[in-house]
Scaffold this motif. Structure first.
Motif, PDB file in Angstrom:
ATOM      1  N   ARG A  88       0.011  -9.681 -16.939  1.00 50.75           N
ATOM      2  CA  ARG A  88       0.672  -9.781 -15.912  1.00 50.75           C
ATOM      3  C   ARG A  88       0.553  -8.332 -15.003  1.00 50.75           C
ATOM      4  O   ARG A  88       1.071  -7.436 -15.338  1.00 50.75           O
ATOM      5  CB  ARG A  88       2.061 -10.037 -16.148  1.00 50.75           C
ATOM      6  CG  ARG A  88       2.929 -10.423 -14.586  1.00 50.75           C
ATOM      7  CD  ARG A  88       4.216 -10.268 -14.699  1.00 50.75           C
ATOM      8  NE  ARG A  88       5.180 -10.992 -13.609  1.00 50.75           N
ATOM      9  CZ  ARG A  88       6.236 -10.765 -13.170  1.00 50.75           C
ATOM     10  NH1 ARG A  88       6.914  -9.914 -13.709  1.00 50.75           N
ATOM     11  NH2 ARG A  88       6.787 -11.437 -12.362  1.00 50.75           N
ATOM     12  N   LEU A  89      -0.174  -8.659 -13.991  1.00 51.44           N
ATOM     13  CA  LEU A  89      -0.322  -7.473 -13.044  1.00 51.44           C
ATOM     14  C   LEU A  89       0.450  -7.610 -11.876  1.00 51.44           C
ATOM     15  O   LEU A  89       0.948  -8.793 -11.550  1.00 51.44           O
ATOM     16  CB  LEU A  89      -1.955  -7.541 -12.424  1.00 51.44           C
ATOM     17  CG  LEU A  89      -2.933  -7.673 -13.325  1.00 51.44           C
ATOM     18  CD1 LEU A  89      -4.424  -7.764 -12.599  1.00 51.44           C
ATOM     19  CD2 LEU A  89      -2.821  -6.475 -14.517  1.00 51.44           C
ATOM     20  N   SER A  90       1.050  -6.537 -11.235  1.00 43.64           N
ATOM     21  CA  SER A  90       1.833  -6.311 -10.242  1.00 43.64           C
ATOM     22  C   SER A  90       1.288  -5.590  -9.218  1.00 43.64           C
ATOM     23  O   SER A  90       0.430  -4.626  -9.556  1.00 43.64           O
ATOM     24  CB  SER A  90       3.242  -5.692 -10.646  1.00 43.64           C
ATOM     25  OG  SER A  90       3.965  -6.632 -11.663  1.00 43.64           O
ATOM     26  N   ASN A 120       8.494 -11.799  -1.385  1.00 41.62           N
ATOM     27  CA  ASN A 120       8.821 -11.112  -0.381  1.00 41.62           C
ATOM     28  C   ASN A 120       9.771 -10.296  -0.105  1.00 41.62           C
ATOM     29  O   ASN A 120       9.412  -9.273   0.976  1.00 41.62           O
ATOM     30  CB  ASN A 120       8.689 -12.297   0.699  1.00 41.62           C
ATOM     31  CG  ASN A 120       7.603 -13.360   0.781  1.00 41.62           C
ATOM     32  OD1 ASN A 120       6.472 -12.733   0.652  1.00 41.62           O
ATOM     33  ND2 ASN A 120       7.804 -14.388   1.107  1.00 41.62           N
ATOM     34  N   ALA A 121      10.683 -10.297  -0.663  1.00 48.46           N
ATOM     35  CA  ALA A 121      11.884  -9.188  -0.587  1.00 48.46           C
ATOM     36  C   ALA A 121      11.493  -7.871  -0.995  1.00 48.46           C
ATOM     37  O   ALA A 121      11.904  -6.934  -0.839  1.00 48.46           O
ATOM     38  CB  ALA A 121      13.036  -9.758  -1.377  1.00 48.46           C
ATOM     39  N   LYS A 122      10.552  -7.810  -2.222  1.00 50.37           N
ATOM     40  CA  LYS A 122      10.352  -6.631  -2.550  1.00 50.37           C
ATOM     41  C   LYS A 122       8.854  -6.304  -2.124  1.00 50.37           C
ATOM     42  O   LYS A 122       8.160  -5.287  -2.688  1.00 50.37           O
ATOM     43  CB  LYS A 122      10.110  -6.869  -4.258  1.00 50.37           C
ATOM     44  CG  LYS A 122      11.364  -7.146  -4.879  1.00 50.37           C
ATOM     45  CD  LYS A 122      11.485  -7.341  -6.394  1.00 50.37           C
ATOM     46  CE  LYS A 122      12.717  -7.167  -7.015  1.00 50.37           C
ATOM     47  NZ  LYS A 122      12.859  -7.419  -8.511  1.00 50.37           N
ATOM     48  N   ASN A 123       8.137  -6.902  -1.162  1.00 48.74           N
ATOM     49  CA  ASN A 123       6.682  -6.832  -0.920  1.00 48.74           C
ATOM     50  C   ASN A 123       5.772  -6.515  -2.000  1.00 48.74           C
ATOM     51  O   ASN A 123       5.170  -5.726  -2.067  1.00 48.74           O
ATOM     52  CB  ASN A 123       6.750  -5.675   0.245  1.00 48.74           C
ATOM     53  CG  ASN A 123       7.371  -5.839   1.380  1.00 48.74           C
ATOM     54  OD1 ASN A 123       7.293  -6.856   1.944  1.00 48.74           O
ATOM     55  ND2 ASN A 123       8.146  -4.796   1.814  1.00 48.74           N
ATOM     56  N   THR A 124       5.971  -7.344  -3.091  1.00 48.19           N
ATOM     57  CA  THR A 124       5.138  -7.276  -4.046  1.00 48.19           C
ATOM     58  C   THR A 124       4.410  -8.811  -4.684  1.00 48.19           C
ATOM     59  O   THR A 124       5.257 -10.151  -4.253  1.00 48.19           O
ATOM     60  CB  THR A 124       5.823  -6.878  -5.506  1.00 48.19           C
ATOM     61  OG1 THR A 124       6.685  -5.693  -5.173  1.00 48.19           O
ATOM     62  CG2 THR A 124       5.390  -6.869  -6.723  1.00 48.19           C
ATOM     63  N   VAL A 125       3.376  -8.556  -5.168  1.00 43.27           N
ATOM     64  CA  VAL A 125       2.578  -9.621  -5.324  1.00 43.27           C
ATOM     65  C   VAL A 125       2.210  -9.612  -6.896  1.00 43.27           C
ATOM     66  O   VAL A 125       2.054  -8.532  -7.463  1.00 43.27           O
ATOM     67  CB  VAL A 125       1.155  -9.882  -4.610  1.00 43.27           C
ATOM     68  CG1 VAL A 125       0.423  -8.842  -4.695  1.00 43.27           C
ATOM     69  CG2 VAL A 125       0.585 -11.164  -5.096  1.00 43.27           C
ATOM     70  N   TYR A 126       2.186 -10.708  -7.559  1.00 46.65           N
ATOM     71  CA  TYR A 126       1.886 -10.814  -9.000  1.00 46.65           C
ATOM     72  C   TYR A 126       0.793 -11.602  -9.424  1.00 46.65           C
ATOM     73  O   TYR A 126       0.364 -12.619  -8.686  1.00 46.65           O
ATOM     74  CB  TYR A 126       3.132 -11.395 -10.019  1.00 46.65           C
ATOM     75  CG  TYR A 126       4.314 -10.406  -9.607  1.00 46.65           C
ATOM     76  CD1 TYR A 126       5.201 -11.181  -8.544  1.00 46.65           C
ATOM     77  CD2 TYR A 126       4.859  -9.497 -10.285  1.00 46.65           C
ATOM     78  CE1 TYR A 126       6.464 -10.338  -8.241  1.00 46.65           C
ATOM     79  CE2 TYR A 126       6.012  -8.770  -9.893  1.00 46.65           C
ATOM     80  CZ  TYR A 126       6.922  -9.322  -8.914  1.00 46.65           C
ATOM     81  OH  TYR A 126       7.945  -8.662  -8.581  1.00 46.65           O
ATOM     82  N   LEU A 127       0.150 -11.225 -10.609  1.00 44.04           N
ATOM     83  CA  LEU A 127      -1.029 -11.983 -11.022  1.00 44.04           C
ATOM     84  C   LEU A 127      -0.811 -12.443 -12.504  1.00 44.04           C
ATOM     85  O   LEU A 127      -1.076 -11.348 -13.323  1.00 44.04           O
ATOM     86  CB  LEU A 127      -2.408 -11.384 -10.838  1.00 44.04           C
ATOM     87  CG  LEU A 127      -3.583 -12.323 -11.040  1.00 44.04           C
ATOM     88  CD1 LEU A 127      -3.607 -13.363  -9.713  1.00 44.04           C
ATOM     89  CD2 LEU A 127      -4.831 -11.461 -11.161  1.00 44.04           C
TER      90      LEU A 127
END
Length: 115
Positions: free
Chosen positions: A19-21, A73-80
């Motif tokens: 899991r990439l962040s 969106n609250a953390k401005n983070t995307v995961y893969l």
């Protein structure tokens, strides 16, 4: 200034998962599309997946069913989330964030899948 930082890469065996962040920070009001790209040795960088602010997703055909992109969106983070990894998934994975029509890239995180 906007900073984009990827994490979560590593060495896994064929069939494994990772899991990439990707976290964005800095002068951010809202992020439009967030995306993952990858670049294998000797190859051009290629699109893997993206997700709009509203949650619409697109995937590279060869990863469909094995990869899921999501965002907080609250953390401005995307995961893969990647499962059933194959040696051909070995690459440096880069995150891209689009804000106000400008693109911001991270430095990349290495994913290595051993056979």
């Amino acid at each position: 200034q906007v900073q984009v930082v990827e994490s979560g890469g590593g060495l896994v065996q064929t069939g494994g998962s990772l899991r990439l962040s990707c976290a964005c920070s800095g002068r951010i009001f809202s992020i439009n599309t967030m995306a993952w790209y990858r670049q294998a040795p000797g190859k051009q960088r290629e699109f893997v997946a993206d997700i709009t602010a509203g949650g619409k997703t697109n995937y590279l055909d060869s990863v469909k069913g094995r990869v899921t992109i999501s965002r907080d969106n609250a953390k401005n983070t995307v995961y893969l989330q990647m499962i059933s990894l194959k040696p051909e998934d070995t690459a440096v994975y880069y995150c891209k964030a689009v804000l106000n029509r400008l693109e911001y890239w991270g430095q990349g995180t290495q994913v290595t899948v051993s056979s």
